[in-house]
Design an enzyme around this catalytic site. Sequence first.
Site, PDB file in Angstrom:
ATOM      1  N   GLY A  72      -0.255   4.755 -15.266  1.00 33.65           N
ATOM      2  CA  GLY A  72      -0.209   3.423 -15.807  1.00 33.65           C
ATOM      3  C   GLY A  72      -1.471   2.549 -14.884  1.00 33.65           C
ATOM      4  CB  THR A  73      -3.207   3.018 -12.863  1.00 28.22           C
ATOM      5  OG1 THR A  73      -2.519   2.762 -11.358  1.00 28.22           O
ATOM      6  CG2 THR A  73      -4.922   1.637 -11.656  1.00 28.22           C
ATOM      7  CG  ASN A 152       6.138  -3.676  -9.252  1.00 30.80           C
ATOM      8  OD1 ASN A 152       5.760  -4.722 -10.261  1.00 30.80           O
ATOM      9  ND2 ASN A 152       5.466  -3.199  -8.668  1.00 30.80           N
ATOM     10  CB  SER A 200       3.282   5.149 -14.944  1.00 31.79           C
ATOM     11  OG  SER A 200       3.306   5.639 -14.666  1.00 31.79           O
ATOM     12  N   GLY A 201       4.277   7.660 -17.037  1.00 35.12           N
ATOM     13  CA  GLY A 201       5.401   9.036 -16.779  1.00 35.12           C
ATOM     14  C   GLY A 201       6.567   8.666 -15.825  1.00 35.12           C
ATOM     15  CG  HIS A 202       5.601   8.380 -11.666  1.00 31.51           C
ATOM     16  ND1 HIS A 202       5.877   7.182 -10.214  1.00 31.51           N
ATOM     17  CD2 HIS A 202       4.405   7.464 -11.349  1.00 31.51           C
ATOM     18  CE1 HIS A 202       5.457   6.594 -10.006  1.00 31.51           C
ATOM     19  NE2 HIS A 202       4.339   6.192 -10.516  1.00 31.51           N
ATOM     20  CB  CYS A 326       0.645  -0.776  -3.551  1.00 34.09           C
ATOM     21  SG  CYS A 326       1.523   0.218  -5.117  1.00 34.09           S
TER      22      CYS A 326
HETATM   23  C1  LIG Z   1       4.202   1.742 -10.557  1.00 33.60           C
HETATM   24  C2  LIG Z   1       3.653   1.119 -11.622  1.00 33.60           C
HETATM   25  C3  LIG Z   1       2.137   0.579 -12.064  1.00 33.60           C
HETATM   26  C4  LIG Z   1       1.220   2.512 -11.473  1.00 33.60           C
HETATM   27  O1  LIG Z   1       1.812   3.241 -12.316  1.00 33.60           O
HETATM   28  P1  LIG Z   1       1.076   4.800 -11.348  1.00 33.60           P
HETATM   29  O2  LIG Z   1       1.452   5.846 -13.161  1.00 33.60           O
HETATM   30  O3  LIG Z   1       1.322   4.959 -10.368  1.00 33.60           O
HETATM   31  O4  LIG Z   1      -0.285   4.339 -12.035  1.00 33.60           O
HETATM   32  C5  LIG Z   1       1.433  -0.319 -13.123  1.00 33.60           C
HETATM   33  N1  LIG Z   1       3.112  -1.362 -12.980  1.00 33.60           N
HETATM   34  C6  LIG Z   1       3.699  -1.103 -12.930  1.00 33.60           C
HETATM   35  C7  LIG Z   1       4.329  -2.934 -13.064  1.00 33.60           C
HETATM   36  C8  LIG Z   1       4.078  -0.536 -12.026  1.00 33.60           C
HETATM   37  O5  LIG Z   1       5.013  -0.066 -11.784  1.00 33.60           O
END
Ligand SMILES: *Cc1c(COP(=O)(O)O)cnc(C)c1O
Length: 398
Positions: A72-73, A152, A200-202, A326
Amino acid sequence: MRPVYLDNNATTRVDPKVVSAMLPFFTEQFGNASSMHAFGSEVGSALKKARGQLQALLGTEFDHEIVYTGSGTESDNTALLSALETQPGRDEIVTSTVEHPAILALCQWLQKNRGIKVFYTPVDSRGRLDIDAYRKALGPKTAIASIMWANNETGTIFPVEQLADLAHDHGALFHTDAVQAVGKVPIDLKTSEIDMLSLSGHKLHAPKGIGALYVRRGVRLRPLLRGGHQERGRRASTENAPGIIGLGVAAELALEHMHDEQTRVASLRDRLEKGLLQRIGNAFVTGDAESRLPNTSNIAFEFIEGEGILLLLNKEGIACSSGSACTSGSLEPSHVLRAMKVPYTAAHGAIRFSFSRDNTDEDVDQVLAVMPGVVERLRSLSPFWKSGEKTSFEPTYA
Ligand SMILES: *Cc1c(COP(=O)(O)O)cnc(C)c1O
């Protein structure tokens, strides 16, 4: 002791169906999709199927609108950097104060090192965006507006379609960090004004290390990584075949479980929230109860430290989070709650419970049984706690 996992906004368990779909692509079908032999072409057709599965979840209309990334980053960074590079003369960004660090840290870096002007749209005490301030910040020099779909930490959902429209009034692109929204709320990009969307997948029961960036047809993309021709030159690197295939199956499962997420998962969350507020005084929900993800509850327990709560809950096998993963480790309350002007005495004791389809009624029962004792114990040790004291903040949800 039965483990209770309520930290699904930090990461989710990979669904066993996702794992089993991925496994062959580590063993028999290990080929490189670009190769001209059977090893490669088998992988190539599996990747194509996976792309279709993700397209279905997002409701995209055209092929080639999805670029796979490593996270996602990476998707967030690619979107913003690309918008600046493809639109010379536009050197401003409009975002919000409550974005994920994947947006905020990049914006701060761009301000410092690239002379980019960034406007951080404020939110109100419920975490709702100040639309007037957002509108005023947009202008002929705005390259991109980037506002998350859902927060989040609090789960607050933003009116992204309206925000995209407003950005377009100024010829600016609109990106949304939808990492927390994808899989939890219905998304239909073919009827949408959104130009770019990160996921983001996870966060949706696929593995870590796979993400995607949706780029609407006609929007130019400047790649972050240059090299091979993968992803039509938009993101060089040998495809993460197991990850992409896992994300495809996760997307299909998310569609199947969407109704469950909106109903059963939401009612688990609501039962926990109501139960905690009934049993524990001087506590209130942060975030917008009217427009919120179905799985997230952020509750501020006044006059105690979130870290203390997490430690005691952890001893009871319960996993949740204070602020964002984070920023935890620092004693500052989360930037999201500070932006909402939640008083320090409450923001310090804010706990996020985030559910997924893996959770059950027993999980809720266990937290309800344990939490009142945890809070009472910590308050008995707290110099700030005077029993019977009135809450200093108007609860938004009771
Ligand atoms: C977790 C998260 C990200 C980052 O995603 P990663 O795959 O862990 O880099 C970005 N934005 C939001 C809103 C998130 O919750």
